[in-house]
Design a protein around this motif. Structure first.
Motif, PDB file in Angstrom:
ATOM      1  N   ASP A 164       1.025  -1.272  -0.070  1.00  0.00           N
ATOM      2  CA  ASP A 164      -0.039  -0.197  -0.038  1.00  0.00           C
ATOM      3  C   ASP A 164       0.750   1.310   0.085  1.00  0.00           C
ATOM      4  OD1 ASP A 164      -1.608   2.221   1.473  1.00  0.00           O
ATOM      5  OD2 ASP A 164      -3.101   0.538   1.014  1.00  0.00           O
ATOM      6  N   SER A 165       0.214   2.270  -0.687  1.00  0.00           N
ATOM      7  CA  SER A 165       1.133   3.546  -0.830  1.00  0.00           C
ATOM      8  C   SER A 165       1.453   4.377   0.628  1.00  0.00           C
ATOM      9  CB  SER A 165       0.406   4.635  -1.597  1.00  0.00           C
ATOM     10  OG  SER A 165      -0.761   4.785  -1.310  1.00  0.00           O
ATOM     11  N   PHE A 166       0.493   3.957   1.608  1.00  0.00           N
ATOM     12  CA  PHE A 166       0.807   4.654   2.973  1.00  0.00           C
ATOM     13  C   PHE A 166       2.102   4.097   3.522  1.00  0.00           C
ATOM     14  CE2 PHE A 166      -3.645   5.650   2.048  1.00  0.00           C
ATOM     15  CZ  PHE A 166      -3.743   7.062   2.711  1.00  0.00           C
ATOM     16  N   SER A 167       2.497   2.731   3.077  1.00  0.00           N
ATOM     17  CA  SER A 167       3.682   1.906   3.954  1.00  0.00           C
ATOM     18  C   SER A 167       4.654   2.814   3.963  1.00  0.00           C
ATOM     19  CB  SER A 167       3.867   0.682   3.350  1.00  0.00           C
ATOM     20  OG  SER A 167       2.510  -0.062   3.276  1.00  0.00           O
ATOM     21  N   ASP A 168       5.309   2.742   5.352  1.00  0.00           N
ATOM     22  CA  ASP A 168       6.724   3.175   5.547  1.00  0.00           C
ATOM     23  C   ASP A 168       7.651   2.056   5.054  1.00  0.00           C
ATOM     24  OD1 ASP A 168       7.019   0.953   7.357  1.00  0.00           O
ATOM     25  OD2 ASP A 168       6.768   2.218   9.286  1.00  0.00           O
ATOM     26  N   SER A 169       9.056   2.525   5.122  1.00  0.00           N
ATOM     27  CA  SER A 169      10.144   1.682   4.610  1.00  0.00           C
ATOM     28  C   SER A 169       9.832   0.201   5.060  1.00  0.00           C
ATOM     29  CB  SER A 169      11.367   2.353   5.043  1.00  0.00           C
ATOM     30  OG  SER A 169      11.469   2.320   6.456  1.00  0.00           O
ATOM     31  N   TYR A 170       9.326  -0.307   6.384  1.00  0.00           N
ATOM     32  CA  TYR A 170       9.073  -1.433   6.757  1.00  0.00           C
ATOM     33  C   TYR A 170       7.777  -2.059   6.242  1.00  0.00           C
ATOM     34  CZ  TYR A 170      13.015   0.123   9.882  1.00  0.00           C
ATOM     35  OH  TYR A 170      14.144   0.377  10.320  1.00  0.00           O
ATOM     36  N   GLY A 171       7.269  -1.418   5.348  1.00  0.00           N
ATOM     37  CA  GLY A 171       5.824  -1.900   4.710  1.00  0.00           C
ATOM     38  C   GLY A 171       4.749  -1.802   5.374  1.00  0.00           C
ATOM     39  N   CYS A 172       4.761  -0.914   6.782  1.00  0.00           N
ATOM     40  CA  CYS A 172       3.650  -0.735   7.777  1.00  0.00           C
ATOM     41  C   CYS A 172       3.294   0.440   7.819  1.00  0.00           C
ATOM     42  CB  CYS A 172       4.189  -1.538   9.010  1.00  0.00           C
ATOM     43  SG  CYS A 172       3.113  -1.390  10.449  1.00  0.00           S
ATOM     44  N   TYR A 173       1.997   0.668   8.359  1.00  0.00           N
ATOM     45  CA  TYR A 173       1.470   2.137   8.944  1.00  0.00           C
ATOM     46  C   TYR A 173       0.408   1.777  10.042  1.00  0.00           C
ATOM     47  CZ  TYR A 173      -2.169   1.091   5.608  1.00  0.00           C
ATOM     48  OH  TYR A 173      -3.286   0.532   4.771  1.00  0.00           O
ATOM     49  N   ARG A 174       0.296   2.816  10.872  1.00  0.00           N
ATOM     50  CA  ARG A 174      -0.622   2.924  11.898  1.00  0.00           C
ATOM     51  C   ARG A 174      -1.995   3.438  11.572  1.00  0.00           C
ATOM     52  NH1 ARG A 174      -0.004  -0.177  16.646  1.00  0.00           N
ATOM     53  NH2 ARG A 174      -1.729   0.420  18.127  1.00  0.00           N
ATOM     54  N   VAL A 175      -2.988   2.624  11.801  1.00  0.00           N
ATOM     55  CA  VAL A 175      -4.446   3.000  11.526  1.00  0.00           C
ATOM     56  C   VAL A 175      -5.010   3.403  13.063  1.00  0.00           C
ATOM     57  CG1 VAL A 175      -6.588   2.369  10.701  1.00  0.00           C
ATOM     58  CG2 VAL A 175      -4.518   1.488   9.635  1.00  0.00           C
ATOM     59  N   ASN A 176      -5.668   4.760  12.929  1.00  0.00           N
ATOM     60  CA  ASN A 176      -6.134   5.223  14.100  1.00  0.00           C
ATOM     61  C   ASN A 176      -7.622   5.460  13.911  1.00  0.00           C
ATOM     62  OD1 ASN A 176      -3.531   5.540  15.497  1.00  0.00           O
ATOM     63  ND2 ASN A 176      -3.285   6.975  13.732  1.00  0.00           N
TER      64      ASN A 176
END
Length: 224
Positions: free
Chosen positions: A29-41
């Motif tokens: 996903d385009s929201f991902s950081d360099s580790y392929g992860c992002y936080r959903v709130n």
């Protein structure tokens, strides 16, 4: 648009095995950081009689959830009504700025009429007629992948946490209470699921379930 969803609940070890196989085939996903992860709130809204929670717990075929969502580091907020009939889901989405999101959180819904879209007007009348108010804050780490233009998407959600709905949501403070140590895998599709993903789940001994971050977060926060 209508989408199908299948949910799986598994331990972190199995989830990582599956995720590494998926990321070799699908794009992050385009929201991902360099580790392929992002936080959903997400702030979940509820009626005075906890209508959405009760319908989900009763297993009602038709149900909905109303939430204000943000990804860590973004000033874009999404006010969403996620409506489901069985396992088929549709969303009514209104994009908000941070200031507009804070107005909605505080019960000032006029901005939704100002936007004058079908989704924003529908959401306005749902908020007003059902007397929705912010109730809980659910937050989790997400790895997300998609497959071309075929409407197929798979997400891996972990470190799911819950807290009371308050202004700390806008400061991106992670809620205090863990909901589960499991990873929730969600397979979302428009028309079909590729055979390889169903085979992968079967080979790993993982069966479909019905985990709800909202209801499980509610139960954790209120000790149910």
């Amino acid at each position: 648009s209508y989408r199908h969803e299948i949910k799986f609940e598994t331990d972190s070890h199995k989830a990582e095995i599956i995720r590494h196989k998926v990321e070799a085939i699908m794009a992050a996903d385009s929201f991902s950081d360099s580790y392929g992860c992002y936080r959903v709130n997400s702030i979940y809204f509820e009626t005075p009689y906890n209508q959405d929670y009760i319908l989900k717990e009763l297993g009602a075929k038709e149900r909905q959830k109303l939430r204000l969502r943000n990804y860590t580091g973004s000033d874009v907020f999404k006010l969403e009504i996620k409506s489901k009939i069985g396992e088929v889901a549709t969303k009514y989405v209104t994009t908000l700025t941070r200031d507009e999101a804070m107005d909605v959180f505080e019960g000032e819904y006029g901005v939704l009429l100002d936007k004058n879209t079908a989704d924003s007007v529908y959401t306005y009348y749902q908020l007003k007629s059902c007397v929705y108010r912010p109730l809980i804050n659910v937050s989790y780490d997400r790895h997300a992948y998609f497959f071309g233009d075929e409407g197929f998407r798979i997400t891996f959600d972990s470190d799911i946490r819950v807290g009371a709905a308050n202004e700390e949501f806008f400061g991106e403070k992670i809620p205090p209470f863990p909901v589960t140590d499991k990873t929730i895998i969600e397979v979302k599709y428009d028309s079909f699921v590729p055979h390889w993903i169903t085979k992968l789940m079967s080979d790993m001994g993982i069966n479909a379930g019905s985990f709800s971050k909202y209801t499980e977060g509610y139960n954790t926060l209120f000790g149910l």
